[in-house]
Design a protein around this motif. Structure first.
Motif, short mmCIF file in Angstrom:
data_model
loop_
_atom_site.label_atom_id
_atom_site.label_comp_id
_atom_site.label_asym_id
_atom_site.label_seq_id
_atom_site.Cartn_x
_atom_site.Cartn_y
_atom_site.Cartn_z
N HIS A 6 0.82 -1.18 0.03
CA HIS A 6 -0.06 0.01 0.04
C HIS A 6 0.87 1.05 0.16
N ARG A 7 0.54 2.22 -0.87
CA ARG A 7 1.45 3.22 -1.05
C ARG A 7 0.49 4.61 -1.42
N LEU A 8 0.64 5.47 -0.70
CA LEU A 8 -0.24 6.89 -0.95
C LEU A 8 0.58 7.62 -1.55
N LEU A 9 0.34 8.02 -2.76
CA LEU A 9 1.08 8.96 -3.63
C LEU A 9 0.50 10.33 -3.29
N PRO A 10 1.52 11.05 -2.82
CA PRO A 10 0.68 12.46 -2.52
C PRO A 10 0.24 13.29 -3.66
N GLY A 11 -0.64 14.26 -3.26
CA GLY A 11 -1.16 15.19 -4.45
C GLY A 11 0.04 16.31 -4.84
N ARG A 12 -0.39 16.94 -5.76
CA ARG A 12 0.59 17.92 -6.34
C ARG A 12 -0.17 19.20 -6.51
N GLU A 13 0.68 20.33 -6.30
CA GLU A 13 -0.09 21.50 -6.55
C GLU A 13 0.30 21.81 -8.32
N ALA A 14 -0.63 22.79 -8.62
CA ALA A 14 -0.40 23.17 -9.99
C ALA A 14 0.84 24.09 -10.01
N ALA A 15 1.34 24.13 -11.24
CA ALA A 15 2.48 25.02 -11.68
C ALA A 15 1.91 25.71 -12.97
N PHE A 16 1.91 26.92 -12.79
CA PHE A 16 1.32 27.91 -13.99
C PHE A 16 2.46 28.56 -14.84
N ALA A 17 2.19 29.13 -15.91
CA ALA A 17 2.92 29.90 -16.78
C ALA A 17 2.22 30.45 -17.87
N PRO A 57 -2.45 20.08 -11.41
CA PRO A 57 -2.48 19.56 -10.10
C PRO A 57 -3.08 18.13 -9.98
N SER A 58 -2.77 17.35 -8.84
CA SER A 58 -3.62 16.08 -8.72
C SER A 58 -3.85 15.75 -7.23
N GLY A 59 -4.79 15.19 -6.91
CA GLY A 59 -5.26 14.58 -5.61
C GLY A 59 -4.27 13.59 -5.32
N ALA A 60 -4.47 13.17 -3.90
CA ALA A 60 -3.78 12.03 -3.39
C ALA A 60 -4.17 10.79 -3.84
N ARG A 61 -3.52 9.85 -3.98
CA ARG A 61 -4.11 8.64 -4.57
C ARG A 61 -3.20 7.27 -3.98
N HIS A 62 -4.28 6.62 -3.40
CA HIS A 62 -3.88 5.29 -2.89
C HIS A 62 -3.42 4.18 -3.94
N MET A 63 -2.39 3.55 -3.87
CA MET A 63 -2.04 2.33 -4.81
C MET A 63 -1.90 1.26 -3.68
N ILE A 64 -2.99 0.13 -4.14
CA ILE A 64 -2.86 -1.00 -3.55
C ILE A 64 -2.65 -2.42 -4.44
N PHE A 65 -1.87 -3.30 -3.97
CA PHE A 65 -1.38 -4.40 -4.62
C PHE A 65 -1.89 -5.43 -3.78
N LEU A 66 -3.03 -6.25 -4.31
CA LEU A 66 -3.62 -7.42 -3.67
C LEU A 66 -3.44 -8.58 -4.28
N ASN A 67 -2.96 -9.57 -3.58
CA ASN A 67 -2.71 -10.93 -4.14
C ASN A 67 -3.71 -11.88 -3.68
N PRO A 68 -4.83 -12.14 -4.47
CA PRO A 68 -5.86 -12.94 -3.86
C PRO A 68 -5.57 -14.37 -3.46
N GLU A 69 -6.46 -14.69 -2.35
CA GLU A 69 -6.08 -16.08 -2.00
C GLU A 69 -6.90 -16.91 -2.91
N ASP A 70 -8.35 -16.45 -3.22
CA ASP A 70 -9.18 -17.07 -4.33
C ASP A 70 -8.90 -16.58 -5.57
N SER A 71 -10.10 -16.81 -6.27
CA SER A 71 -9.75 -16.00 -7.75
C SER A 71 -9.64 -14.68 -7.84
N PRO A 72 -9.00 -14.08 -8.63
CA PRO A 72 -9.14 -12.50 -8.50
C PRO A 72 -10.53 -12.05 -8.87
N ALA A 73 -11.38 -12.75 -9.93
CA ALA A 73 -12.77 -12.38 -10.04
C ALA A 73 -13.46 -12.05 -8.72
#
Length: 965
Positions: free
Chosen positions: A25-36, A255-271
């Protein structure tokens, strides 16, 4: 206060059952916008448009892209989903229209729904401008009504939105109707350009080159804007597509919001795990998209999730390619409105179709690339909202690689996208289209289109086969067909096959002809919108599959056998403990039967044999030589050598998508303990599409890394005997037998660290050159081929009765002979024969080395056979009409050829000759017939000397028709 997404993630991690299956599990932080600000200020009208949308400044990457475009540079913007790529081209297009109302821009989208979204956005953006100066926009696609199409052609908008098919089938072949657009084209926009890889990429590389060719013809030189997801080689991809150098803009300032990335290895079927995750999301009101890796799994998850979701059953829908357009539009609208809470999709919803804000993305199986994972994950959490992406691993090698090494995913750059613009199956088809649009200029420096990869070779082959023709003066190349475009399907190297309900006749889907034998063979289970069908029949020539609705508890998977022939070596080098070669291959696959496996649990229920014609195609591939020393060493350890190289093949195909942007279904493989051409064991990996897609070329360049990665996958997998995470393949034609994981590990260590052994280049039978091939004569089987006859005759027969009087053209034997005229090259004389003289004619015909005529086999010999029993069709015969038909695909009149080649014509016709017979004017018939024979003789001699004759095509152009007389 936690957001609903954060609460969902916390509950997942704390879950007694699912929590222990989370590998990372990893939380990717959000990012502020950069303007030009752009280097040159926008016109006040554009500034007002942006202000009305609440845009005070552009993101830095938008400003950079706009600066480059306004300076006349080609640009590729490769930034994440929802980073505002649209403004990068919309603002320069609007500015060009405000500067010059005659300016035109063309935007091409791979999906119709994307064009609809873009039209809404463009209309909203420009809505504040006064009517006289407001840039116009319109969609021109298959859903546009005919009356509206006519209006668009007559008064084209400033921005024309279309798709690849309409560009190929409508705009380019009818370019005269689009002259106003092509002559004033300032910008060409290609959205989602990363989708143009593989087969579609090879087609689009030719479509775009044809577009640029017509732009040059009409005097325009537009700037190209490429918009792409994040890929490893955006500039190179665009160069392969168009030959143009595009400036890459790859750093997103959105800009982007915070995003959770979760890797799950199922014991049963992926479906099953995905359905549990979906149910928890539905109960929290999270709008969710679930991506499955196949049409079948998409349908099954939608079906099972609906059964288990109670009150949410009607708020879940499947979405995939193969659905009818109206079905897809309905689902998109329901998702955007909030009526649907969840959609289960294939990659069909990977692109930026607006289906509203989403909170959660569940990936059932690794999508096959970092790029696709980021692209699909980018569909959620827009507008700075917190979001989550859950990767539910399957047993595939790549899935399990990232479950064991999650840090590799986050450290890995996006893969390279590759295509083969010189695909020898696809390129020639488009060259015929290009010649139909405008004759190809053969003068020095006159046709830059012919400077593209593989173009000159394709042209030579097309001219030799008669699929393209030289003009009478030899300065241009013409197409024998006016509209060849409908014979080219951009989405495949094969044609589309319709799947019909056998009871109702309703079209329920479509399948590419290349996949039809594997997916829609008789007895196959086909799923569509939650309903299962059993395939009743497969008619590839008729492009139809018949299926009948049925409730079944099993799925089907084909069994097959394959072999490969090496046609041409494209590259060969020594590396590590082996040698790798890049080659052009011919692959032959025999579908021998199919398995029935239980839907739940996958238990083998039985095997059914199939008797189907083989699938044969040419492609590009690589192979690794397995040295004899490595084989002997493996056998000395009592390892199963065939099982070892078979496992190496599977593992290498499974891990190759780490290096190149592809799916393992785009690849094929063959492992053999003794290949007849290499003289030893070899492991082949090839592009699973005719002509190749460029995948094997990239694998050849990165072969060392491929071997090292393959060894790591086999070594790291904790299984003992082999499993789908390392050496098993879900599409193995032999059911993963034999497989020996220990032998694979041993052999890979030898290939990486051993000695390459003796270099034995493969034995290749050279392909005969065109000029060395024996010319084909239009004659009966068994008749001798005559190339330069010492004595020849030219024959023409006039009849007593018309086809109508004899009962049709199929009964020439009932028409009778009024006069037959024979030219004999020996004494150089013409001889007339009445009906009673035909036996004498037959005797003389037997003395010739060659008999020449025009429609002689089907007509003249048929008439003579009705008068005198003789095997005329066994004579060595050149039938000019049959030869012309074989070359062109359609028939020409003798008068057309004579006028164009000899500048002489017929003095009469068959109807006039019939009238003369009724009037007893046999001398007139003989005179007319002798002239026909003389014209036929002179045409034959001209063709024999010059190796071509001339004809006038439907466009009124004189063209050369190659002949082997």
């Amino acid at each position: 206060m936690n957001s609903p997404v954060a609460e969902y993630v916390e509950a997942l991690l704390a879950s007694e059952r699912l929590g222990r299956q989370v590998r990372h599990h990893r939380l990717l932080p959000g990012r502020e916008a950069a303007f030009a600000a752009p280097r040159r200020p926008w016109a006040s009208a554009i500034g007002e448009l942006l202000a009305a949308r609440g845009v005070e400044a552009l993101y830095a990457h938008q400003a950079l892209a706009a600066d480059l475009l306004r300076a006349g540079r080609h640009v590729v913007v490769a930034t994440p989903t929802a980073s505002g790529k649209t403004f990068c081209f919309q603002l320069p297009v609007i500015e060009a229209a405000l500067q010059n109302p005659d300016s035109r821009a063309l935007a091409v989208y791979p999906l119709k729904a994307l064009a609809q979204d873009q039209l809404r956005g463009f209309t909203e953006l420009t809505g504040g401008l006064p009517e006289p100066s407001r840039p116009s926009a319109a969609i021109y696609d298959g859903d546009t009504k005919p009356s509206q199409r006519a209006k668009i052609r007559k008064r084209p908008p400033n921005l024309l939105l279309t798709n690849p098919e309409m560009l190929h089938l409508s705009l380019l072949p009818h370019h005269g109707a689009w002259a106003q657009v092509l002559a004033n084209l300032t910008h060409v926009v290609l959205d989602e350009v990363h989708t143009y890889r593989g087969v579609l990429g090879a087609h689009m590389s030719q479509v775009l080159r044809r577009l640029m060719r017509l732009c040059r013809h009409y005097g325009s030189d537009p700037c190209f804007v490429f918009c792409s997801a994040t890929v490893g080689n955006p500039a190179e991809l665009c160069r392969q597509l168009t030959g143009l150098d595009a400036m890459p803009v790859t750093e997103s300032a959105a800009p982007s919001g915070a995003r959770h990335m979760i890797f799950l290895n199922p014991e049963d079927s992926p479906a099953s795990a995905a359905i549990q995750l979906l149910q928890a999301a539905l109960s929290r009101g999270l709008k969710t998209i679930v991506y499955a890796k196949s049409r079948r799994m998409t349908e099954l998850i939608a079906l099972w999730a609906g059964d288990k979701s109670g009150r949410f059953k009607d708020r879940i829908s499947a979405y995939r390619a193969g659905f009818l357009p109206e079905e897809r539009r309905e689902i998109e609208a329901r998702m955007a409105s909030g009526d649907l809470l969840a959609v289960i999709s294939t990659s069909a919803l990977e692109l930026g179709i607006d289906i509203g804000g989403l909170d959660l993305c569940i990936l059932v199986g690794y999508p096959g690339s970092v790029m696709a994972t980021l692209q699909r994950g980018g569909r959620v959490g827009r507008a700075m909202r917190e979001s989550a992406v859950v990767l539910v691993a399957q047993e595939d090698a790549l899935d399990q690689h990232f479950m064991r090494h999650p840090e590799d995913f986050f450290a890995r750059p996006p893969e390279n996208a590759v295509l083969n613009p010189a695909n020898p199956v696809i390129l020639p088809r488009h060259m015929v289209c290009a010649a139909a649009e405008l004759p190809l200029d053969l003068s020095r420096g006159g046709e830059s289109y012919l400077d593209g990869p593989g173009a000159r070779q394709a042209l030579a082959s097309l001219l030799a086969s008669g699929e393209l023709l030289e003009s009478a003066d030899g300065r241009e190349v013409l197409s024998p067909r006016k509209r060849p475009h409908h014979n080219v399907d951009l989405r495949g190297a094969g044609s589309q096959i319709s799947i019909e309900d056998a009871d109702t006749g309703e079209v329920i889907g479509a399948v590419d002809s290349l996949r039809a034998r594997r997916e829609t063979h008789p007895g196959a289970v086909y799923l569509h919108r939650g309903r299962s069908y059993l395939v009743h029949s497969l008619d590839i020539p008729g492009a139809t599959v018949k299926a009948r609705a049925a409730r079944v508890g099993f799925s089907t998977r084909v069994r097959s056998s394959k072999d490969t022939e090496i046609l041409e070596i494209l590259g060969r080098r020594e590396l590590l403990g082996t040698r790798v070669s890049l080659a052009r291959l011919k692959v032959t696959e025999h579908i021998t039967g199919y398995e029935k496996r239980s839907t739940r649990g996958g238990e083998l229920l039985g095997m059914v044999a199939l008797d189907m014609p083989p699938s044969v195609f040419e492609t590009e591939g690589i192979w690794f030589d397995v040295p004899d020393e490595a084989r002997r060493a493996a056998e000395a350890e009592y390892l199963h050598f065939m099982g070892g190289i078979h496992a190496v093949e599977h593992a290498a195909i499974g891990i190759l998508p780490l290096l190149v942007l592809t799916d393992r279904n785009d690849l094929g493989g063959i492992s053999t303990p003794m290949h007849p051409q290499t003289g030893g064991a070899a492991v082949f990996i090839y592009d699973a599409m005719p002509g190749g897609a460029g995948l094997a070329r990239e694998a050849f360049n990165r072969a060392e890394e491929l071997l090292a990665r393959t060894l790591a996958v086999v070594t790291d997998c904790p299984c003992e005997l082999g499993c789908p995470s390392c050496v098993h393949s879900p599409k193995c034609g032999s059911g993963n037998r034999p497989i020996d994981k220990a032998a694979a590990r041993f052999l890979l260590q030898e290939l990486c660290c051993g000695a390459p052994g003796e270099d034995r280049p493969p034995s290749i039978t050279p392909t005969p050159k065109e000029e060395d091939a024996m010319p084909e004569q239009a004659t009966q089987p068994g008749a001798p081929a005559v190339v330069t006859p010492r004595r020849y005759g030219v024959l023409d027969v006039e009849t007593r009765r018309s086809a109508a009087e004899a009962g049709g053209w199929t009964r020439p034997d009932l028409m009778g002979v009024s006069v037959a005229v024979l030219y004999d090259s020996g004494p150089d004389e013409f001889i007339d024969y009445a009906q009673e003289d035909i036996p004498a004619l037959a005797e003389r015909l037997k003395s010739f080395d060659l008999v020449v005529g025009f429609n002689i086999i089907r007509f003249d010999y048929g008439v003579l056979a009705g008068v005198h029993p003789f095997a005329y069709r066994r004579l060595p015969t050149l039938d000019m009409l049959a030869h012309v038909h074989e070359r062109l695909g359609y028939r020409l009149k003798l008068d057309n050829l004579a006028q164009a080649t000899l500048n002489v014509g017929k003095s009469a016709d068959g109807l006039q000759a019939l009238q003369w017979w009724k009037e007893g004017r046999v001398d007139e018939i003989a005179r007319y017939c002798r002239q026909d024979v003389a014209v036929t003789r002179d045409l034959y001699l001209f063709g024999r000397e010059h190796r071509y004759v001339l004809f006038q095509n439907k466009a009124g152009q004189k063209a050369r028709l190659p002949v082997d007389w």
